[in-house]
Motif scaffolding. Structure first.
Motif, short mmCIF file in Angstrom:
data_model
loop_
_atom_site.label_atom_id
_atom_site.label_comp_id
_atom_site.label_asym_id
_atom_site.label_seq_id
_atom_site.Cartn_x
_atom_site.Cartn_y
_atom_site.Cartn_z
N SER A 135 2.84 -4.92 -7.53
CA SER A 135 1.44 -5.29 -7.34
C SER A 135 0.58 -4.07 -7.01
O SER A 135 -0.51 -3.89 -7.56
N MET A 136 1.08 -3.22 -6.12
CA MET A 136 0.32 -2.01 -5.76
C MET A 136 0.20 -1.05 -6.95
O MET A 136 -0.85 -0.43 -7.16
N LEU A 137 1.28 -0.95 -7.73
CA LEU A 137 1.22 -0.12 -8.93
C LEU A 137 0.22 -0.69 -9.94
O LEU A 137 -0.53 0.06 -10.59
N THR A 138 0.18 -2.02 -10.05
CA THR A 138 -0.79 -2.66 -10.93
C THR A 138 -2.21 -2.38 -10.47
O THR A 138 -3.10 -2.09 -11.28
N GLY A 139 -2.44 -2.48 -9.15
CA GLY A 139 -3.76 -2.16 -8.60
C GLY A 139 -4.17 -0.73 -8.86
O GLY A 139 -5.32 -0.44 -9.20
N ASN B 131 12.16 -10.99 -5.29
CA ASN B 131 12.15 -10.32 -4.00
C ASN B 131 10.72 -9.92 -3.61
O ASN B 131 9.96 -9.39 -4.42
N PHE B 132 10.34 -10.20 -2.37
CA PHE B 132 8.97 -9.96 -1.90
C PHE B 132 8.55 -8.50 -2.05
O PHE B 132 7.46 -8.20 -2.54
N PHE B 133 9.40 -7.57 -1.63
CA PHE B 133 9.01 -6.16 -1.65
C PHE B 133 8.99 -5.60 -3.07
O PHE B 133 8.22 -4.69 -3.37
N ASP B 134 9.81 -6.17 -3.94
CA ASP B 134 9.75 -5.79 -5.35
C ASP B 134 8.42 -6.21 -5.94
O ASP B 134 7.76 -5.46 -6.66
N MET B 135 8.01 -7.45 -5.62
CA MET B 135 6.71 -7.95 -6.06
C MET B 135 5.57 -7.09 -5.52
O MET B 135 4.63 -6.73 -6.24
N PHE C 174 -3.99 -10.25 -2.66
CA PHE C 174 -4.08 -11.54 -3.35
C PHE C 174 -2.78 -11.89 -4.07
O PHE C 174 -2.49 -13.08 -4.28
N ASP C 175 -2.01 -10.89 -4.43
CA ASP C 175 -0.69 -11.18 -4.99
C ASP C 175 0.25 -11.74 -3.91
O ASP C 175 1.13 -12.55 -4.20
N ILE C 176 0.06 -11.30 -2.67
CA ILE C 176 0.83 -11.87 -1.56
C ILE C 176 0.47 -13.34 -1.38
O ILE C 176 1.33 -14.20 -1.20
N LEU C 177 -0.84 -13.65 -1.46
CA LEU C 177 -1.27 -15.04 -1.37
C LEU C 177 -0.69 -15.87 -2.52
O LEU C 177 -0.33 -17.04 -2.33
#
Length: 399
Positions: free
Chosen positions: A243-247, A235-239, A105-108
């Motif tokens: 995001s994965m660390l947040t999850g 940067n997309f991969f930084d985001m 959902f962060d990608i969206l």
């Protein structure tokens, strides 16, 4: 019979909200009636029509697909640890998928898809309900983002607005969920009740706050402020990594709270058991919530059991209550399953009050923080009444 009892229950909920109002003379009953009709239409559409049923199936399959994708990564890392004696563990099957779901959902959000969806729903909601635009957008945001995230995103506008509107935002936040945990909910209760509860909670929060904290917004103030985008795009991969660390942090935080609260309840029950063998937190809350469980149309034989789950959700969180509800779902009649399932779909509990107050303290000035602290009990009342209203509205259509 349950239909009539649910009607009485809804009237009782409205009466309590009216009695707890800051300004009873300022309540817009026409707007409230309109929003209540919208709740009825949403429930009717999602639970009784073929198109609504197909919509629920599509969304449910989508989340099951997300969970399936999540499990491929979980199985790769943990292998045989995923299941215990052939049964998937709660941590692996319910909490670990949050990592991928949050990232998805962060990608969206990164590509503007989720913000566009939120803006579209918020616009339609404000037009249909006659509620102020900002409050309608905020209610939509908390459906997807959660309470502290929505407060953080809208802090610039809230800082410029009347303190009453911040109080409304905090009360609305008590009835939210975060899209990242929906997959976990759907593995514990029927997905259709998860999906119908989300929009009902959003509209219900606007209804209850219109009772508790009514005010008029001028045409000049009825705007949604969009803060200017700063700097170049991230940067997309930084985001994605963040995001994965947040999850992962979210999954661990939920796991930590579940361990702590479950242990705390066990310890409390052991101490209370020294006073009387039948005395426990579950039973205390069951007694307090029993009248409301009855007003939800629950049969006499299941009232005490249902009210225990309601109390557990308030004292701990919805995952604890859902985890205990899941094994006995097949023993409940359809009406009881519907009302208790939809009641549990929100973050309304004691710890959420602390989270919201902490968020306000970090985001706003001392004066606004004092206002929220002074009205903490209204936050709790708001969240509880919204959960009751959602459950009772659903109960009208499931018998």
């Amino acid at each position: 019979m349950s239909f009539i009892i649910n009607i009485i229950g809804i009237i009782v909920v409205f009466a309590i909200a009216y009695l707890c109002s800051i300004n009873r003379k300022g309540i817009d009953f026409v707007s409230i009636l309109l929003m209540f009709v919208i709740q009825l239409v949403i429930t009717w559409f999602m639970l009784t029509t073929k198109i609504g049923g197909q919509f629920i199936q599509i969304v449910s399959k989508f989340f099951l697909w997300l969970i399936h994708c999540s499990m491929s990564g979980i199985n790769f890392v943990f292998g045989d640890l995923v299941s215990l004696n052939g049964t998937p563990s709660f941590f692996m099957s319910v909490l670990m998928p949050i990592i991928f779901i949050v990232a998805f959902f962060d990608i969206l959000t990164y590509f503007g898809i989720l913000p566009a969806l939120i803006n579209g729903i918020g616009f339609v909601l404000s037009k249909l309900t006659r509620a102020p635009r900002f409050e309608s957008f905020f209610a939509t945001q908390v459906m997807f983002l959660g309470n502290n995230e929505a407060l953080a995103v809208t802090r610039q506008q809230l800082n410029k607005m009347d303190d009453k509107r911040l109080l409304t935002a905090c009360m609305v936040g008590m009835s939210c969920v975060s899209v990242g945990v929906l997959g976990g909910y759907m593995q514990l209760i029927d997905p259709k009740y998860v999906l119908v509860a989300i929009p009902l909670n959003a509209v219900g929060a606007l209804i209850i706050t219109s009772f508790l904290n009514p005010y008029k917004v001028s045409k000049e103030e009825d705007v949604v402020y969009n803060p200017a985008k700063s700097g170049e795009r991230r940067n997309f991969f930084d985001m994605l990594a963040d995001s994965m660390l947040t999850g992962g942090k979210l999954a661990l935080i939920i796991a930590t709270m579940l361990i702590g609260f479950t242990a705390l309840i066990t310890a409390s029950d052991s101490v209370l058991g020294l006073i009387h063998k039948n005395l426990s937190l579950e039973n205390i809350f069951a007694v307090l919530f029993s009248p409301f469980a009855y007003l939800m149309g629950v049969t006499h034989s299941q009232v005490f059991t249902v009210s225990q789950f309601m109390g557990e959700k308030l004292a701990t969180n919805e995952f604890v209550a859902m985890g205990k509800l899941h094994p006995i779902l097949n023993k409940l009649n359809p009406h009881t399953e519907a009302v208790i399932s939809t009641f549990l779909v929100s973050f309304c509990n004691f710890s959420t009050v602390g989270i919201i107050l902490g968020s306000v303290k970090s985001l706003f000035n001392e004066e606004k923080t004092k206002l929220i602290a002074k009205n903490i009990w209204r936050l709790l009342v708001s969240g509880i009444l919204v959960s009751f209203l959602t459950a009772m509205v659903v109960g009208l259509f499931v018998r």
